[in-house]
Design an enzyme around this catalytic site. Structure first.
Site, PDB file in Angstrom:
ATOM      1  N   LYS A 109       0.736  -1.209   0.058  1.00 53.71           N
ATOM      2  CA  LYS A 109       0.017  -0.009   0.091  1.00 53.71           C
ATOM      3  C   LYS A 109       0.854   1.287  -0.119  1.00 53.71           C
ATOM      4  CE  LYS A 109       0.697  -1.685   4.361  1.00 53.71           C
ATOM      5  NZ  LYS A 109       0.329  -2.804   5.091  1.00 53.71           N
ATOM      6  N   GLY A 138      -6.091  -6.290   5.084  1.00 54.90           N
ATOM      7  CA  GLY A 138      -5.435  -7.704   5.051  1.00 54.90           C
ATOM      8  C   GLY A 138      -6.310  -8.612   4.130  1.00 54.90           C
ATOM      9  N   GLY A 191       4.032 -10.157  14.245  1.00 55.94           N
ATOM     10  CA  GLY A 191       4.000  -9.989  12.678  1.00 55.94           C
ATOM     11  C   GLY A 191       3.249  -9.054  11.918  1.00 55.94           C
ATOM     12  N   LYS A 209      -3.631   3.232   3.062  1.00 54.59           N
ATOM     13  CA  LYS A 209      -4.656   2.454   2.515  1.00 54.59           C
ATOM     14  C   LYS A 209      -5.785   3.461   2.345  1.00 54.59           C
ATOM     15  CE  LYS A 209      -3.132  -1.009   5.821  1.00 54.59           C
ATOM     16  NZ  LYS A 209      -3.069  -1.752   6.962  1.00 54.59           N
TER      17      LYS A 209
HETATM   18  P1  NDP Z   1       8.622  -8.786   5.634  1.00 51.47           P
HETATM   19  O1  NDP Z   1       9.600  -8.043   6.071  1.00 51.47           O
HETATM   20  O2  NDP Z   1       8.196  -9.929   6.830  1.00 51.47           O
HETATM   21  O3  NDP Z   1       8.918  -9.700   4.482  1.00 51.47           O
HETATM   22  C1  NDP Z   1       9.776  -8.890   3.355  1.00 51.47           C
HETATM   23  C2  NDP Z   1      10.707 -10.060   2.733  1.00 51.47           C
HETATM   24  O4  NDP Z   1      11.245  -9.477   1.602  1.00 51.47           O
HETATM   25  C3  NDP Z   1      11.992 -10.359   3.778  1.00 51.47           C
HETATM   26  O5  NDP Z   1      12.148 -11.700   3.623  1.00 51.47           O
HETATM   27  C4  NDP Z   1      13.222  -9.539   3.013  1.00 51.47           C
HETATM   28  O6  NDP Z   1      14.272 -10.088   3.305  1.00 51.47           O
HETATM   29  C5  NDP Z   1      12.637  -9.610   1.661  1.00 51.47           C
HETATM   30  N1  NDP Z   1      13.100  -8.575   1.028  1.00 51.47           N
HETATM   31  C6  NDP Z   1      13.556  -7.193   1.368  1.00 51.47           C
HETATM   32  N2  NDP Z   1      14.099  -6.636   0.128  1.00 51.47           N
HETATM   33  C7  NDP Z   1      14.306  -7.685  -0.914  1.00 51.47           C
HETATM   34  C8  NDP Z   1      14.782  -7.698  -2.171  1.00 51.47           C
HETATM   35  N3  NDP Z   1      15.245  -6.170  -2.541  1.00 51.47           N
HETATM   36  N4  NDP Z   1      14.811  -8.500  -2.922  1.00 51.47           N
HETATM   37  C9  NDP Z   1      14.257  -9.895  -2.504  1.00 51.47           C
HETATM   38  N5  NDP Z   1      13.820  -9.886  -1.336  1.00 51.47           N
HETATM   39  C10 NDP Z   1      13.829  -8.829  -0.514  1.00 51.47           C
HETATM   40  O7  NDP Z   1       7.506  -8.216   5.352  1.00 51.47           O
HETATM   41  P2  NDP Z   1       6.104  -8.710   5.352  1.00 51.47           P
HETATM   42  O8  NDP Z   1       5.584 -10.101   4.809  1.00 51.47           O
HETATM   43  O9  NDP Z   1       5.304  -8.267   6.537  1.00 51.47           O
HETATM   44  O10 NDP Z   1       5.290  -7.652   4.191  1.00 51.47           O
HETATM   45  C11 NDP Z   1       5.317  -7.677   2.907  1.00 51.47           C
HETATM   46  C12 NDP Z   1       4.507  -6.701   2.321  1.00 51.47           C
HETATM   47  O11 NDP Z   1       3.104  -6.832   2.800  1.00 51.47           O
HETATM   48  C13 NDP Z   1       4.693  -5.224   2.563  1.00 51.47           C
HETATM   49  O12 NDP Z   1       4.353  -4.304   1.524  1.00 51.47           O
HETATM   50  C14 NDP Z   1       3.670  -5.033   3.750  1.00 51.47           C
HETATM   51  O13 NDP Z   1       3.309  -3.689   3.968  1.00 51.47           O
HETATM   52  C15 NDP Z   1       2.672  -5.761   3.212  1.00 51.47           C
HETATM   53  N6  NDP Z   1       1.442  -6.053   4.100  1.00 51.47           N
HETATM   54  C16 NDP Z   1       1.888  -6.984   5.458  1.00 51.47           C
HETATM   55  C17 NDP Z   1       0.941  -7.273   6.203  1.00 51.47           C
HETATM   56  C18 NDP Z   1       1.325  -8.127   7.428  1.00 51.47           C
HETATM   57  O14 NDP Z   1       0.413  -8.127   8.307  1.00 51.47           O
HETATM   58  N7  NDP Z   1       2.575  -8.175   7.706  1.00 51.47           N
HETATM   59  C19 NDP Z   1      -0.430  -7.120   5.883  1.00 51.47           C
HETATM   60  C20 NDP Z   1      -0.752  -6.505   4.665  1.00 51.47           C
HETATM   61  C21 NDP Z   1       0.191  -6.085   3.954  1.00 51.47           C
HETATM   62  P3  NDP Z   1      15.079  -9.686   4.510  1.00 51.47           P
HETATM   63  O15 NDP Z   1      14.373 -10.221   5.790  1.00 51.47           O
HETATM   64  O16 NDP Z   1      16.047 -10.512   4.377  1.00 51.47           O
HETATM   65  O17 NDP Z   1      15.323  -8.160   4.538  1.00 51.47           O
HETATM   66  N1  HSE Z   2       1.235  -2.971   9.469  1.00 51.62           N
HETATM   67  C1  HSE Z   2      -0.179  -3.330   9.031  1.00 51.62           C
HETATM   68  C2  HSE Z   2      -1.249  -3.347  10.092  1.00 51.62           C
HETATM   69  C3  HSE Z   2      -0.098  -4.550   8.288  1.00 51.62           C
HETATM   70  O1  HSE Z   2      -0.867  -3.300  11.173  1.00 51.62           O
HETATM   71  O2  HSE Z   2      -2.331  -3.114   9.709  1.00 51.62           O
HETATM   72  C4  HSE Z   2      -1.472  -4.724   7.448  1.00 51.62           C
HETATM   73  O3  HSE Z   2      -1.493  -3.731   6.295  1.00 51.62           O
END
Ligand code: NDP
Ligand code: HSE
Length: 446
Positions: A109, A138, A191, A209
């Protein structure tokens, strides 16, 4: 996972919390996904910077390395899922996937709120789909509801608890009386929080959002930096107690409303994020923990409410995989771009002005911090009266020792925000007022 010739090939960039959830859902629900689609989704490749960490999922048959560009170029990958977050590398990778003619699914987002126009325009020019259901709410299918289920309506208003981290924190702070610093650590461990949790607590994530929701609801073009945003750092335990005594709960709301002109087509729109007192009896007030809920009112349908897990591994993955399925169907049918991603045809998304906060009219919760001395309350009420702000209720918490500050809490009658701000400028300069006043807007009628 099946490698049938009919399968649609998927590449995942970002194997973190949500990326891992996507792999789990694709594997766990492979059979039902195939039964619904009529063909399987085939996760061909995963790319992440860290290829060592054990994510607890079976990667047999999936190529896993750190080569995101190779993944995008791979002819077996038809849909690229971006789940790394952030606005720099993710922007380049999505642009490169679009240029390569790949469809894109993202939960990002922040990127879409800041650079959505460029990305959606590029996808439209290249004739590829971009899907982003997981970016708001989510696991709640709110974007699909706005785009399709409510497509016949002029949207009048949106009120949403759209950040799971802060809703979890507010619920815990209210329930346990624990301070901000303790509950934010728990939200991170669970998380929910963004990589930079100030995005959550300062209201920025909710505003990202809301940018997407308001664009889709009103066909409105505006910039993210125009949105008034206030986070939850100003809240103290006494606010939860006083809110309850007044008959409210405190929620961080994203609010978007059409002013005169129905769907905002001709009129201005209100778009704002801030802590809000909402009636304790409202449905939104009962939304606790990391759950999200978004209330949308349409002119034909009336009020509707969408509730569910707003963050976390599997709920968010549920939305990502649903997007994969929708795009895969369109690939099979040869009908990419069936529905405009932002719900309005791109040339119908028009610049709209945002209503400044000063023009709002409503009731206000004001927490003054003042030395407990006779006459102080009279000075405060006199400044409010001079600005034609009526007082509905007053609560004073505690009894201070001589020269000690105590909270004095006022609920006003409806007033214009400009007048309230004018009164606070005077009150906050009074010698006996020892800290800036905490202002919380009250939203009735939910
Ligand atoms: P995380 O930090 O858990 O995961 C991101 C992953 O991407 C990590 O494993 C990171 O590796 C990897 N990464 C970072 N940079 C690179 C790169 N250049 N190339 C390849 N891999 C890379 O984040 P989330 O899974 O929590 O979130 C992912 C997306 O989803 C974000 O945009 C977030 O805003 C969105 N989101 C998250 C929610 C949640 O509940 N967590 C809910 C809704 C949306 P490393 O750890 O080694 O840096
Ligand atoms: N950090 C965000 C939240 C993840 O707490 O709602 C979901 O977008």
């Amino acid at each position: 996972m099946s490698r049938s010739g009919d399968a649609v090939g998927v590449g995942l960039i970002g194997f973190g919390t949500i990326g891992t959830g996507v792999v789990k859902v694709l594997q766990r629900n492979a059979a039902v996904i195939e039964q619904r689609l009529g063909f399987p989704l085939n996760l061909v490749r995963i790319a992440d910077l860290d290829t060592e960490r054990d994510r607890g999922v079976d990667l047999s048959g999936i190529r896993f390395d750190d080569d995101s560009d190779g993944l995008i170029a791979d002819p077996h990958v038809q849909i690229v899922v971006e789940l790394i977050g952030g606005s720099d590398v993710a922007r380049r990778l999505i642009q490169s996937a679009i240029d390569a003619g790949k469809h894109v699914v993202t939960a990002n987002k922040a990127l879409l709120a800041l650079h959505g126009k460029e990305i959606f325009d590029a996808a439209a020019r290249r004739g590829v789909d971009i899907a982003f259901e997981a970016s708001v709410g989510g696991g709640i299918p709110i974007l699909r509801s706005l785009r399709e289920g409510l497509a016949a309506n002029r949207i009048l208003s949106i009120h949403g608890i759209m950040n799971g981290t802060t809703n979890y924190m507010l619920t815990e702070m209210e329930r346990t009386g624990e301070p901000f610093e303790v509950v934010i650590e728990r939200a991170r461990d669970l998380g929910y929080a963004e990589a930079d949790p100030s995005f959550d607590v300062d209201g920025i994530d909710a505003a990202h959002k809301l940018t997407l929701l308001a664009t889709m609801a009103f066909g409105a073009e505006f910039t993210f930096k125009e949105i008034p945003i206030e986070g939850i750092r100003c809240l103290a335990p006494v606010d939860f107690e006083a809110a309850r005594e007044f008959g409210y709960r405190i929620k961080l709301l994203g609010i978007a409303k059409a002013r005169a002109g129905g769907d905002g087509a001709e009129g201005r729109i209100e778009v704002r994020v801030h802590p809000t007192l909402i009636p304790a009896t409202s449905l939104l007030a009962s939304v606790d923990g990391a759950m999200n809920a978004i209330a949308v009112t349409g002119d034909a349908v009336g009020p509707t409410l969408y509730y569910g897990a707003g963050a976390g591994e599997l709920p968010t993955a549920s939305a990502v995989v649903a997007d994969l399925m929708e795009i895969a169907r369109e690939i099979r049918r040869g009908s990419a771009g069936r529905v405009a991603p932002l719900s309005y045809m791109p040339h119908r998304i028009q610049p709209k002005s945002l209503v400044p906060l000063g023009e709002l009219v409503g009731c206000y919760y004001l927490r003054f911090t003042a030395v407990d001395r006779p006459g102080v309350l009279a000075q405060i009420t006199s400044a409010l009266g001079d600005h034609e702000i009526g007082i509905e209720s007053v609560i004073q918490k505690g009894r201070g020792a001589a020269a000690e500050s105590v909270p004095v809490i006022v609920k006003t009658h409806p007033a214009r925000e400009l007048a309230v701000r004018g009164a606070l400028e005077i009150i906050d300069r009074l010698p006996d007022v020892t800290a800036p006043t905490c202002l919380i807007r009250i939203e009735e009628g939910l």
